[in-house]
Design a protein around this motif. Sequence first.
Motif, short mmCIF file in Angstrom:
data_model
loop_
_atom_site.label_atom_id
_atom_site.label_comp_id
_atom_site.label_asym_id
_atom_site.label_seq_id
_atom_site.Cartn_x
_atom_site.Cartn_y
_atom_site.Cartn_z
N VAL A 117 -1.87 -7.32 -19.22
CA VAL A 117 -1.57 -8.71 -19.19
C VAL A 117 -0.67 -8.53 -18.74
CG1 VAL A 117 -1.59 -10.87 -19.41
CG2 VAL A 117 -3.64 -9.77 -20.13
N LEU A 118 0.21 -8.13 -19.25
CA LEU A 118 1.99 -8.10 -18.68
C LEU A 118 1.81 -6.84 -18.00
CD1 LEU A 118 3.14 -8.42 -22.00
CD2 LEU A 118 3.61 -10.31 -20.66
N ALA A 119 1.61 -6.08 -17.65
CA ALA A 119 1.73 -4.73 -16.46
C ALA A 119 1.41 -5.77 -15.04
CB ALA A 119 0.58 -3.51 -16.77
N LEU A 120 0.08 -6.35 -15.41
CA LEU A 120 -0.55 -6.29 -13.99
C LEU A 120 0.25 -8.26 -13.86
CD1 LEU A 120 -2.76 -7.23 -11.71
CD2 LEU A 120 -3.75 -8.75 -13.26
N ALA A 121 0.79 -9.47 -14.40
CA ALA A 121 2.20 -10.46 -14.03
C ALA A 121 2.88 -9.02 -14.16
CB ALA A 121 2.26 -10.60 -15.36
N ALA A 122 3.87 -8.30 -14.06
CA ALA A 122 4.76 -7.66 -13.98
C ALA A 122 4.52 -6.66 -12.16
CB ALA A 122 5.12 -6.07 -14.64
N PHE A 123 3.41 -6.30 -12.16
CA PHE A 123 2.97 -5.78 -10.98
C PHE A 123 2.87 -7.01 -9.92
CE2 PHE A 123 0.49 -4.90 -7.47
CZ PHE A 123 0.15 -3.78 -6.83
N SER A 124 2.59 -8.28 -10.01
CA SER A 124 2.84 -9.40 -8.95
C SER A 124 3.48 -9.79 -8.88
CB SER A 124 1.77 -10.49 -9.27
OG SER A 124 1.86 -11.73 -9.19
N SER A 125 4.93 -9.60 -9.71
CA SER A 125 6.44 -10.42 -9.53
C SER A 125 6.70 -9.21 -9.04
CB SER A 125 6.97 -10.07 -10.94
OG SER A 125 5.82 -11.72 -11.56
N ILE A 126 6.50 -8.15 -9.01
CA ILE A 126 7.55 -7.24 -8.37
C ILE A 126 7.34 -7.41 -6.81
CG2 ILE A 126 7.93 -3.98 -7.76
CD1 ILE A 126 7.66 -4.33 -11.22
N PHE A 127 6.00 -6.97 -7.18
CA PHE A 127 5.19 -7.23 -5.17
C PHE A 127 5.66 -8.53 -4.40
CE2 PHE A 127 2.37 -8.30 -2.04
CZ PHE A 127 1.92 -6.87 -1.92
N LYS A 128 5.86 -9.25 -5.62
CA LYS A 128 6.63 -10.36 -4.03
C LYS A 128 8.43 -10.40 -4.48
CE LYS A 128 3.50 -13.78 -6.50
NZ LYS A 128 3.31 -15.26 -7.11
N LEU A 129 8.71 -9.81 -5.00
CA LEU A 129 10.28 -9.04 -4.45
C LEU A 129 10.22 -8.28 -3.71
CD1 LEU A 129 13.17 -10.04 -6.16
CD2 LEU A 129 12.89 -7.85 -7.84
N ILE A 130 9.60 -7.40 -3.70
CA ILE A 130 10.16 -6.63 -3.00
C ILE A 130 9.66 -7.81 -1.28
CG2 ILE A 130 8.76 -4.41 -1.57
CD1 ILE A 130 7.59 -3.68 -4.33
N GLY A 131 8.92 -8.24 -1.47
CA GLY A 131 8.26 -8.85 -0.08
C GLY A 131 10.31 -9.79 0.11
N ALA B 48 3.41 0.36 -9.29
CA ALA B 48 1.89 0.13 -10.00
C ALA B 48 3.15 0.66 -12.03
CB ALA B 48 0.37 1.20 -10.04
N ALA B 49 3.87 1.90 -10.97
CA ALA B 49 4.52 2.66 -12.88
C ALA B 49 5.45 1.92 -13.19
CB ALA B 49 5.28 4.38 -12.30
N VAL B 50 6.04 1.74 -11.74
CA VAL B 50 6.92 -0.06 -13.22
C VAL B 50 6.99 -0.68 -13.77
CG1 VAL B 50 8.58 -1.19 -12.12
CG2 VAL B 50 8.83 1.13 -11.34
N ALA B 51 5.33 -1.27 -13.41
CA ALA B 51 4.24 -2.06 -14.08
C ALA B 51 4.01 -1.56 -15.20
CB ALA B 51 3.48 -3.25 -12.85
N ILE C 21 0.65 -0.90 -0.03
CA ILE C 21 -0.19 -0.24 0.07
C ILE C 21 1.11 1.14 0.37
CG2 ILE C 21 -1.85 1.01 1.63
CD1 ILE C 21 -2.72 -1.17 2.15
N LEU C 22 1.53 1.18 0.74
CA LEU C 22 2.89 2.18 1.37
C LEU C 22 3.66 2.40 -0.07
CD1 LEU C 22 4.24 2.00 4.15
CD2 LEU C 22 2.20 3.51 3.89
N LEU C 23 3.85 0.91 -0.92
CA LEU C 23 4.78 1.08 -2.29
C LEU C 23 4.17 1.50 -3.40
CD1 LEU C 23 8.44 0.02 -1.00
CD2 LEU C 23 7.39 2.53 -1.46
N LEU C 24 3.31 1.30 -3.55
CA LEU C 24 1.77 1.39 -4.56
C LEU C 24 1.67 1.76 -5.76
CD1 LEU C 24 -0.89 -0.28 -6.00
CD2 LEU C 24 -2.79 1.30 -4.72
N ALA C 25 2.05 3.01 -5.75
CA ALA C 25 2.40 4.81 -6.91
C ALA C 25 3.77 3.62 -7.76
CB ALA C 25 2.71 5.66 -6.10
N PRO C 26 5.26 3.95 -6.79
CA PRO C 26 5.47 3.43 -7.84
C PRO C 26 6.29 1.59 -8.40
CG PRO C 26 6.47 3.48 -5.51
CD PRO C 26 4.94 4.12 -5.39
#
Length: 292
Positions: A51-65, A35-38, A28-33
């Motif tokens: 679709v690729l943007a959504l997949a990228a968002f999910s992958s980046i989210f997991k990588l941050i975790g 989403a921008a990267v995705a 939530i805190l990093l949602l904007a950056p």
Amino acid sequence: MAIGAGLAVRRAAMAHIVYTVSIGIIGILLLAPIAAVAHWVGAQFDEPNGVLALAAFSSIFKLIGILAFYPWLDRFSHIIERITGVGAETAVGRLDPVLAQAGGAVALEAGWRAILELAHGSVDAVRHRLFGEPVRYDPPVDAARQIEQFLQSLSLETLDLGAFEPRLVRLCHALDHLNRLHDELARVPQDASGRQPPAGFEEGARALAAWLDTTKDPEVAPGAAIFRAMEGASNRLADERRTGRDKMLQDVALQRTSAETARSGLELLGWADGAFYYAWRLAESLRIASGD
């Protein structure tokens, strides 16, 4: 599934909850950056449906975790331990449904160790009574029932029955002997006869003590001499029960002892014979079920 499960399962569930909530807050805190990267990744491939943007968002989210938790995994595990508590990590407590469904040698080993754990308390109670010590023992009926349910829930599809069936069958024998021993320990008689205990009592107590000392470490297999000593002690107690009965009834007939005193002595002889027999058969079944 974590409710009523073992300590390890509860810790895993708590770790999953803490991790998910923490990463959710970070997301939530990093949602904007993020989403921008995705969006930028999706634009590079000219993919209009996103679709690729959504997949990228999910992958980046997991990588941050992963990047957020990896540097302090040890500290995170300590926090989870403090939240869940130390608990009583027992062999019975590790009998989880997931382990039963996985089946195989690991599940059989877990069942074997759980029965061995309960057997120690029961056999030790018999040993104390044969040594002439007063015993007050509450059989762990619920724990025995938990083991029974675990064995019944084993996934047979995961077992090579040709290799594991003898062990599984012998585990059921061991559990039956354990339950019968619990029945005996629920009615431990007190000796009011005043007679000197037969020599078989001490012999049996020492044989049980040898088995208990050896099996404190589940990785150590008791030697054949220990089981021969237990079998010999069981046979001697059976003989002393027969000869003792004849002697006591003769004393009653010749008025050398009262009928009440004789009944007390006979009850103890019968109990010792039966309880030791189940303790011996329990130990023998565990030996066979161990695969040794």
